[in-house]
Write an enzyme that holds these catalytic residues in place. Structure first.
Site, PDB file in Angstrom:
ATOM      1  N   GLY A 285      28.043 -65.417 -26.479  1.00  0.00           N
ATOM      2  CA  GLY A 285      28.485 -66.488 -25.600  1.00  0.00           C
ATOM      3  C   GLY A 285      27.304 -67.420 -25.410  1.00  0.00           C
ATOM      4  O   GLY A 285      27.283 -68.568 -25.850  1.00  0.00           O
ATOM      5  N   ARG A 286      26.259 -66.856 -24.813  1.00  0.00           N
ATOM      6  CA  ARG A 286      25.100 -67.663 -24.403  1.00  0.00           C
ATOM      7  C   ARG A 286      24.487 -68.455 -25.559  1.00  0.00           C
ATOM      8  O   ARG A 286      24.186 -69.634 -25.407  1.00  0.00           O
ATOM      9  CB  ARG A 286      24.035 -66.719 -23.814  1.00  0.00           C
ATOM     10  CG  ARG A 286      22.938 -67.440 -23.079  1.00  0.00           C
ATOM     11  CD  ARG A 286      21.869 -66.462 -22.554  1.00  0.00           C
ATOM     12  NE  ARG A 286      22.384 -65.236 -22.033  1.00  0.00           N
ATOM     13  CZ  ARG A 286      22.614 -64.990 -20.742  1.00  0.00           C
ATOM     14  NH1 ARG A 286      22.359 -65.899 -19.842  1.00  0.00           N
ATOM     15  NH2 ARG A 286      23.078 -63.814 -20.363  1.00  0.00           N
ATOM     16  N   CYS A 352      25.775 -72.448   3.263  1.00  0.00           N
ATOM     17  CA  CYS A 352      25.154 -71.819   4.431  1.00  0.00           C
ATOM     18  C   CYS A 352      24.646 -70.412   4.117  1.00  0.00           C
ATOM     19  O   CYS A 352      25.110 -69.417   4.687  1.00  0.00           O
ATOM     20  CB  CYS A 352      26.151 -71.787   5.575  1.00  0.00           C
ATOM     21  SG  CYS A 352      26.834 -73.418   5.894  1.00  0.00           S
TER      22      CYS A 352
END
Ligand code: LLP
Length: 435
Positions: A285-286, A352
Site C-alpha cells: 500500500g504505502r 480538544c
C-alpha cells in the site's frame, strides 16, 4: 528536489506546486483541509516496483492493499496499471470488483473473519487467504473453494513502530509454524486443488536485507510442506511492508537492490525444494501511494505561550499517525519555500486533545502567519482512511492532480453528513433543523 525523489513537488518562485498545480490555488479552490494526490507519482511508484521485479522474475504480480487508500480513483489508477487487490474486508472486495479487478487477482485476507464475511468471499469467487485453521472448519460448511491460501506467521516480524510489527509471538495475525502443515493437509483432504502461501510480517521496512531474510524463512516453511504433501503453490505472497522515508535523513529503498535480494533468495529456495516457478506477489500500500499524497491546511491561529503554537485547520481527525505512533511527517510552508529564517514551533490542530500536535519543536519559517498554507507530506496512505469525524468535524475533500489539472475525487463532508443516519426520538426533538 524539494523532497526525496518526488518530482511532483516543486518550488516555483517560492510557491509550492504539486502535480503541476499551485498548492495555494488548490487550497483556495477546494478549501482546506484538503488531501491532494498525484496520479503520475502513483504510476511512477508502481512501475518502479514492477520493473525491478519483472526483469528478474517475470512471474511477478502486484496486489494493491486497498486499506492504504480506498478512494476509488486511486484504486482505479492502480487497476489501470494492472494491479490486483489485497482486500481486508467485504467492502474492499466490492471496491476491487467496482474497479474491475478480476476475482482471481483479488486476495481476501480477512482477520478474525465472521461467517458472513467468509460466505461473501466464497460466493463471490475471490481468492481466500485464511489466517487460522478454525476458519477452514467454518468454510467447509459453506463451500470448499478450489483454491485456498494461508497466512503464515513465520515467527519473525519487523516494522517502523512497535504497532507495525505483524508477525512473531506478539502478533495476532497468521498461522504459527507448528500448525501450517495441518492447515494445508486439511485443506487438501477437503478437496482444495490449488494453493497459495502468504505472509505480512510488518509495515514500513527500509532494510533490504530484511526482505531477503523473511522470504527465506517463508520458503523454508513452504518448501517442506510442498514436498511432504505433494502440493504445488500457485503463488508466494510476501505481503506489503516496503517502507518509504518520512524523515529528512531516511533514504528511499533501492528497489533494484530489494528485488535482487528477494528474487535470488526465492530462486535458491524454489530450486532447493523443487517448487517450480510459482507467481511471486507483493501487496504494498504505502510504497505505491504514500509519497503521492499531501495534506493541505491553512493556518488559523498563532499563539505564543510556553511555546509558539501554529494552529492549522487539519488535525488528528484527518491524520492520526502522529498521535497514534508518534510518526514524523515533514511539513512545508507552501507560501514561501525559500524563507530561511527559522524558529522552533509546535504545529497543532483544532481538536480538544493534546495529542493533536503534528510537530513539536519543529524549525519552521518565522514569517508564517494566519491565512498561510502548510503542506504535510507523505500522507497518501493511512491518512484519510484512518481519519474520523471526531470533535464533530466533517471529513475533508480529496483531489487528484496530474500535469497541472486538478479533479475532485471526494466531496468535503457537510454538517448533514455528520448527523446522517441518526434519529432523535420524537419526544426528544427540540430546536431547529439545519443541514
Ligand atoms: N497486506 C496486508 C495483509 C496488510 O495488512 C497490509 C497493511 C498491507 C498488505 C500493506 O502494507 P504496506 O505495504 O502499506 O506496508 N496504519 C499504519 C499501517 C498499517 C498497515 C496495515 N496493513 C501506518 O499508518 O503506518
Amino acid at each position: 528536489m524539494i523532497w526525496k525523489s518526488v518530482r511532483e513537488l516543486e518550488n516555483r518562485n517560492g510557491v509550492l506546486y504539486f502535480g503541476g498545480c499551485s498548492v495555494l490555488e488548490l487550497a483556495g479552490k477546494y478549501g482546506t483541509p484538503l488531501y491532494v494526490y498525484s496520479e503520475s507519482r502513483i504510476r511512477e511508484n508502481y512501475r518502479r516496483l514492477l520493473d525491478a521485479y519483472k526483469k528478474r522474475y517475470p512471474q511477478f504480480k502486484v496486489y494493491y492493499a486497498i486499506k492504504a487508500n480506498n478512494n476509488p480513483a486511486i484504486v482505479n489508477i492502480l487497476r489501470s496499471e494492472g494491479a490486483g487487490a489485497d482486500a481486508s474486508c467485504v467492502p474492499e472486495i466490492k471496491m476491487a470488483q467496482q474497479a474491475g479487478m478480476p476475482n482471481e487477482d483479488t486476495l481476501y485476507s480477512g482477520v478474525y473473519n465472521s461467517d458472513d464475511e467468509l460466505r461473501y468471499a466464497v460466493e463471490n469467487n475471490v481468492r481466500i487467504n485464511l489466517e487460522d485453521i478454525s476458519q477452514l472448519e467454518r468454510l467447509k460448511k459453506m463451500k470448499v473453494p478450489a483454491f485456498l491460501c494461508f497466512r503464515i506467521n513465520p515467527g519473525m516480524g519487523s516494522g517502523k513502530f512497535q504497532g507495525l510489527v505483524f508477525a512473531g509471538p506478539d502478533a495476532k495475525f497468521g498461522i504459527i509454524e507448528r500448525d501450517v502443515k495441518k492447515a494445508y493437509e486439511t485443506a487438501k483432504s477437503l478437496g482444495v486443488e490449488s494453493f497459495g502461501i502468504h505472509m505480512m510480517t510488518g509495515s514500513c521496512i527500509l532494510n533490504p536485507d530484511y526482505f531477503e531474510q523473511v522470504v527465506g524463512k517463508l520458503l523454508d516453511i513452504a518448501g517442506p510442506i510442498a514436498q511432504q504433501l505433494g502440493i504445488k503453490f500457485d503463488f508466494i505472497d510476501i505481503g506489503g511492508s516496503l517502507g518509504v522515508p518520512y524523515t529528512p535523513d531516511e533514504e528511499e529503498l533501492d528497489m533494484d537492490m530489494v528485488a535482487e535480494k528477494v528474487v535470488s533468495k526465492l530462486k535458491e529456495k524454489l530450486a532447493q525444494y523443487d517448487m517450480g516457478e510459482p507467481f511471486l506477489i507483493h501487496e504494498p500500500g504505502r510504497y505505491l501511494v504514500c509519497d503521492a499524497g499531501i495534506l493541505v491546511a491553512r493556518v488559523c491561529s498563532i499563539k505564543s505561550g510556553y511555546k509558539k503554537f501554529i494552529g492549522i485547520d487539519a488535525g488528528m481527525n484527518n491524520l492520526m499517525r502522529v498521535a497514534l505512533y508518534d510518526a514524523y511527517h515533514h511539513i512545508l510552508y507552501a507560501n514561501n519555500l525559500g524563507d530561511s529564517e527559522r524558529e522552533a514551533v509546535n504545529i497543532v490542530g483544532q481538536i480538544c486533545e493534546n495529542t493533536d500536535q503534528f510537530a513539536k519543536g519543529r524549525m519552521m519559517p518565522k514569517s508564517i502567519k494566519v491565512g498561510d498554507v502548510l503542506a504535510i507530506l507523505d500522507v497518501g496512505t493511512y491518512g484519510f482512511g484512518m481519519g474520523s469525524q471526531y470533535n464533530s468535524r466533517p471529513r475533508p475533500a480529496e483531489v487528484l492532480v496530474c500535469n497541472g489539472a486538478s479533479e475532485l475525487i471526494r466531496q468535503r463532508e457537510s454538517f448533514g453528513d455528520l448527523i446522517r443516519g441518526t434519529a432523535v426520538p420524537k419526544r426528544l426533538q427540540y430546536g431547529k433543523k439545519e443541514h
